[in-house]
Design an enzyme around this catalytic site. Structure first.
Site, mmCIF file in Angstrom:
data_model
loop_
_atom_site.group_PDB
_atom_site.id
_atom_site.type_symbol
_atom_site.label_atom_id
_atom_site.label_comp_id
_atom_site.label_asym_id
_atom_site.label_seq_id
_atom_site.Cartn_x
_atom_site.Cartn_y
_atom_site.Cartn_z
ATOM 1 N N LEU A 203 0.843 -1.189 0.000
ATOM 2 C CA LEU A 203 0.000 0.000 0.000
ATOM 3 C C LEU A 203 0.881 1.243 0.000
ATOM 4 O O LEU A 203 1.881 1.285 0.701
ATOM 5 C CB LEU A 203 -0.912 0.015 1.222
ATOM 6 C CG LEU A 203 -1.961 -1.097 1.288
ATOM 7 C CD1 LEU A 203 -2.726 -0.991 2.595
ATOM 8 C CD2 LEU A 203 -2.926 -1.035 0.134
ATOM 9 N N ASP A 233 -8.429 7.343 9.926
ATOM 10 C CA ASP A 233 -7.813 7.460 8.606
ATOM 11 C C ASP A 233 -7.256 6.097 8.205
ATOM 12 O O ASP A 233 -6.308 5.599 8.823
ATOM 13 C CB ASP A 233 -6.691 8.508 8.626
ATOM 14 C CG ASP A 233 -7.214 9.878 8.988
ATOM 15 O OD1 ASP A 233 -8.276 10.261 8.476
ATOM 16 O OD2 ASP A 233 -6.557 10.561 9.799
ATOM 17 N N LEU A 234 -7.822 5.494 7.199
ATOM 18 C CA LEU A 234 -7.512 4.123 6.816
ATOM 19 C C LEU A 234 -6.018 3.926 6.566
ATOM 20 O O LEU A 234 -5.423 4.613 5.726
ATOM 21 C CB LEU A 234 -8.315 3.744 5.560
ATOM 22 C CG LEU A 234 -8.132 2.313 5.053
ATOM 23 C CD1 LEU A 234 -8.616 1.312 6.086
ATOM 24 C CD2 LEU A 234 -8.861 2.131 3.730
ATOM 25 N N ASP A 235 -5.428 2.963 7.298
ATOM 26 C CA ASP A 235 -4.023 2.561 7.121
ATOM 27 C C ASP A 235 -3.044 3.715 7.284
ATOM 28 O O ASP A 235 -1.943 3.688 6.730
ATOM 29 C CB ASP A 235 -3.811 1.901 5.755
ATOM 30 C CG ASP A 235 -4.498 0.552 5.662
ATOM 31 O OD1 ASP A 235 -4.663 -0.088 6.711
ATOM 32 O OD2 ASP A 235 -4.872 0.150 4.548
ATOM 33 N N GLU A 236 -3.406 4.733 8.066
ATOM 34 C CA GLU A 236 -2.519 5.871 8.274
ATOM 35 C C GLU A 236 -2.198 6.093 9.745
ATOM 36 O O GLU A 236 -1.647 7.124 10.111
ATOM 37 C CB GLU A 236 -3.135 7.139 7.666
ATOM 38 C CG GLU A 236 -3.246 7.096 6.145
ATOM 39 C CD GLU A 236 -3.730 8.408 5.557
ATOM 40 O OE1 GLU A 236 -3.730 9.415 6.297
ATOM 41 O OE2 GLU A 236 -4.111 8.424 4.377
#
Length: 290
Positions: A203, A233-236
């Site tokens: 990603l 916050d997705l994947d952050e």
């Protein structure tokens, strides 16, 4: 090393953070010495000695610790509040209560179950929740409750309420061990415990379905994994641990997936272990890992 029961009961962890300044280490050490505690190990970090942030993890031994927590907290409040510092005081003898959420992929789940069985991570896995029934027999084979909570296409909110009924107030940490559903900000806020997720490090270059095939098609030379805390916050969220392995044109897509699974297991287990040992301190969207 297995410690005698009483010795283990008398060990504590003190996590301190706040604005850096002179006298912090001396103050912490002074409080512990004043109550008769012996420091076993001490790790510290400053982002900048002039106006930066300070972090410290101290392991100590104090005879009769469980019965002296209030006394120790009162002493810490007096000294550390004057320096504008916050702290957490943890009894090392108490393992974290952990729940795992998973879909159909089992490598990270089974690795964590095995490590708990062999005492490698100080945690008690209280339950496993899945949106599929496939892994139920594997989980129950470890003597751990398994709950199948389907997630309908338009029923995520209903499923999350079922999750909260099972989880809220019963765990200290939630691990997403390849749980292939996006969880909502409302769920994160209401559950109110840390959540750790694992994903492949492709990603955002290889998003969506079939990332390993996409990576193979691009001729990648490194594959890896990232464990991080979950935020809205997705994947952050803040990263805890990462690792990579070198690959080449020789590996097939299936071989890339197998090597990727190995990295994911190792990275997630290290992140969960470090969290359960109170080695990870969050600082905004970053972490300090002792």
């Amino acid at each position: 090393m297995n410690l005698p029961a009483q010795d283990a009961a008398d060990r504590g962890r003190l996590i301190v953070q706040g604005a850096d300044g002179p006298g912090i280490v001396a103050s912490v050490s002074s409080v512990l010495a004043r109550v008769g505690a012996n420091i076993i190990s001490l790790d510290q970090h400053s982002t900048d000695p002039a106006g930066g942030r300070f972090f410290q993890r101290t392991m100590f031994h104090l005879d009769g610790l469980p019965g002296r927590l209030t006394e120790l907290e009162e002493e810490l409040d007096k000294d550390l509040s004057a320096l504008g510092l916050s702290y957490r005081l943890v009894e090392a003898r108490k393992p974290k209560r952990v729940a795992i959420m998973v879909s159909k992929t089992d490598h990270c789940l089974l690795d964590l179950l095995w490590r708990q069985r062999h005492g490698e991570i100080p945690m008690n896995i209280s339950m496993v929740i899945s949106n599929h029934p496939d892994l139920g027999d594997d989980v129950r084979g470890f003597g751990i409750p398994f709950f199948h909570v389907p997630v309908a296409k338009d029923g995520k909110a209903v499923a999350e309420q079922e999750h909260l009924k099972l989880l809220k107030g019963n765990i200290d940490l939630l691990v997403l061990a390849r749980y292939m559903q996006i969880i909502s900000g409302e769920f994160i806020e209401e559950l109110d415990v840390p959540i750790i997720n694992i994903h492949h490090s492709f990603l955002p270059a290889f998003i969506g379905a079939g990332p390993y095939q996409k990576a193979k098609d691009r001729g990648v030379k490194l594959i890896g994994a990232t464990a991080h805390y979950v935020t809205e916050d997705l994947d952050e969220g803040p990263i805890i641990e990462q690792d990579v392995v070198r690959v080449s044109h020789v590996q097939t897509t299936a071989q890339l997936q197998r090597r990727g699974a190995d990295v994911e297991r190792q990275v997630l287990s290290r992140a969960v272990a470090w969290h359960c040992e109170d080695r990870v301190i969050r600082d905004g969207n970053q972490t300090v890992v002792f």
